[in-house]
Write a protein that holds these residues in place. Structure first.
Motif, short mmCIF file in Angstrom:
data_model
loop_
_atom_site.label_atom_id
_atom_site.label_comp_id
_atom_site.label_asym_id
_atom_site.label_seq_id
_atom_site.Cartn_x
_atom_site.Cartn_y
_atom_site.Cartn_z
N GLY A 21 0.80 -1.22 0.00
CA GLY A 21 0.00 0.00 0.00
C GLY A 21 0.83 1.26 0.00
O GLY A 21 0.33 2.34 -0.29
N SER A 22 2.08 1.23 0.30
CA SER A 22 2.90 2.44 0.40
C SER A 22 3.55 2.83 -0.92
O SER A 22 4.28 3.80 -0.99
CB SER A 22 3.97 2.24 1.48
N VAL A 23 3.30 2.07 -1.99
CA VAL A 23 3.89 2.39 -3.30
C VAL A 23 3.24 3.66 -3.84
O VAL A 23 2.03 3.80 -3.88
CB VAL A 23 3.67 1.22 -4.29
N SER A 24 4.00 4.72 -4.30
CA SER A 24 3.45 5.99 -4.80
C SER A 24 3.02 5.87 -6.25
O SER A 24 3.63 5.17 -7.04
CB SER A 24 4.51 7.09 -4.66
N ALA A 25 1.90 6.59 -6.61
CA ALA A 25 1.38 6.59 -7.98
C ALA A 25 2.13 7.61 -8.82
O ALA A 25 2.62 8.62 -8.32
CB ALA A 25 -0.11 6.91 -7.96
N ASP A 26 2.20 7.37 -10.15
CA ASP A 26 2.82 8.34 -11.06
C ASP A 26 1.93 9.58 -11.18
O ASP A 26 0.71 9.51 -11.09
CB ASP A 26 2.99 7.71 -12.45
N ALA A 27 2.50 10.78 -11.39
CA ALA A 27 1.74 12.02 -11.56
C ALA A 27 0.92 11.96 -12.85
O ALA A 27 1.41 11.47 -13.88
CB ALA A 27 2.69 13.21 -11.61
N VAL A 28 -0.36 12.46 -12.80
CA VAL A 28 -1.24 12.45 -13.96
C VAL A 28 -1.29 13.86 -14.55
O VAL A 28 -1.54 14.83 -13.84
CB VAL A 28 -2.67 11.99 -13.57
N ALA A 29 -1.08 14.00 -15.84
CA ALA A 29 -1.07 15.32 -16.49
C ALA A 29 -2.48 15.91 -16.52
O ALA A 29 -3.44 15.21 -16.84
CB ALA A 29 -0.53 15.20 -17.91
N PRO A 30 -2.66 17.22 -16.17
CA PRO A 30 -3.98 17.85 -16.22
C PRO A 30 -4.44 18.03 -17.67
O PRO A 30 -3.62 18.10 -18.58
CB PRO A 30 -3.76 19.20 -15.54
N GLN A 31 -5.74 18.15 -17.86
CA GLN A 31 -6.30 18.37 -19.18
C GLN A 31 -7.30 19.54 -19.13
O GLN A 31 -7.74 19.93 -18.05
CB GLN A 31 -7.01 17.12 -19.70
N THR A 32 -7.64 20.09 -20.27
CA THR A 32 -8.60 21.20 -20.32
C THR A 32 -9.75 20.84 -21.25
O THR A 32 -9.63 19.98 -22.12
CB THR A 32 -7.93 22.49 -20.85
N SER A 33 -10.88 21.51 -21.04
CA SER A 33 -12.03 21.38 -21.94
C SER A 33 -12.61 22.77 -22.17
O SER A 33 -12.19 23.73 -21.52
CB SER A 33 -13.09 20.44 -21.34
N LYS A 34 -13.58 22.89 -23.06
CA LYS A 34 -14.17 24.19 -23.39
C LYS A 34 -15.68 24.16 -23.24
O LYS A 34 -16.30 23.10 -23.27
CB LYS A 34 -13.81 24.58 -24.83
N ALA A 35 -16.27 25.34 -23.04
CA ALA A 35 -17.71 25.52 -23.03
C ALA A 35 -18.04 26.69 -23.95
O ALA A 35 -17.29 27.66 -23.99
CB ALA A 35 -18.23 25.79 -21.62
N ASP A 36 -19.13 26.61 -24.67
CA ASP A 36 -19.50 27.71 -25.56
C ASP A 36 -21.01 27.79 -25.72
O ASP A 36 -21.74 26.92 -25.24
CB ASP A 36 -18.81 27.58 -26.93
N PHE A 37 -21.48 28.87 -26.36
CA PHE A 37 -22.88 29.00 -26.73
C PHE A 37 -22.97 29.96 -27.89
O PHE A 37 -22.06 30.74 -28.15
CB PHE A 37 -23.76 29.48 -25.56
N SER A 38 -24.10 29.93 -28.61
CA SER A 38 -24.35 30.87 -29.70
C SER A 38 -25.64 31.63 -29.39
O SER A 38 -26.47 31.20 -28.61
CB SER A 38 -24.47 30.14 -31.04
N VAL A 39 -25.77 32.80 -30.00
CA VAL A 39 -26.88 33.69 -29.71
C VAL A 39 -27.99 33.56 -30.75
O VAL A 39 -27.72 33.53 -31.95
CB VAL A 39 -26.39 35.16 -29.67
N VAL A 40 -29.24 33.46 -30.28
CA VAL A 40 -30.40 33.54 -31.17
C VAL A 40 -31.25 34.70 -30.71
O VAL A 40 -31.24 35.07 -29.53
CB VAL A 40 -31.23 32.23 -31.17
#
Length: 199
Positions: A21-40
């Motif tokens: 249980g004491s074995v350390s995990a490798d670091a995970v690279a962060p990721q990004t996403s986007k949000a958008d909208f259009s006007v009516v």
């Protein structure tokens, strides 16, 4: 005797589990996403909903000046404060510039047999979007501009608590007790900016 052997085995297994249980995990690279909208311009699901009309005069107030003594009508008066019902509301959710103008005109106060002359409805209010509404609406006169849009969008609400009535002297009026005088105020909202296209 069997019980003691089981206890000894449990003691030996526990340290091994702790080591795994004491074995350390490798670091995970962060990721990004986007949000958008259009006007009516309007709600495409309910395009005929009144709330989706892009420029609309939503409501106008009515004014009551209570009871007025006959002598005041004969001699004339100024500054009679109105009891106002409702508010003036203008909605502009058009795309682009908010460019509109509101005018008002008023007929003479009348009953079944009389017409009173020289009435002026004095308006003074500040809208919820910051416009100043002010003007003197004279009976049987051309419409006057009382407020102009300041470029902001939304629902503009004007409380008309400061409205007053002025009446010129009407010494020839044929008055009777408890008779009522009424008039009609016409409000006209217009704009030089085209409305947004239908969604």
């Amino acid at each position: 005797m069997k019980t003691k052997l089981f206890s000894a085995l449990a003691t030996m297994v526990a340290p091994t589990a702790m080591t795994v249980g004491s074995v350390s995990a490798d670091a995970v690279a962060p990721q990004t996403s986007k949000a958008d909208f259009s006007v009516v311009a309007k709600d495409p699901i309910n395009p005929t909903d009144p709330e989706n009309v892009t420029l609309v005069l939503k409501s106008v107030p009515s004014f009551s000046f209570g009871t007025i003594e006959a002598s005041a009508i004969y001699a004339g008066f100024t500054g009679k404060v109105a009891k106002t019902a409702g508010a003036l509301e203008i909605a502009d959710i058009r795309l682009g510039k908010s460019d509109w103008s509101l005018t008002a005109d008023m007929a003479q106060f009348t009953d079944d047999a009389n017409k009173l002359t020289g009435a002026i409805l004095n308006l003074d209010s500040t809208g919820s979007l910051g416009e100043t509404l002010t003007g003197a609406v004279k009976d049987d006169s051309p419409a006057v501009e009382v407020v102009k849009g300041n470029g902001k969008h939304g629902v503009d609400n004007f409380k008309m608590e400061a409205a007053t009535l002025t009446l010129a002297a009407n010494p020839a009026a044929d008055l009777a007790k408890d008779e009522s005088f009424t008039t009609t105020i016409n409000w006209n909202l217009s704009s030089t900016t085209p409305t947004a296209p239908t969604a």
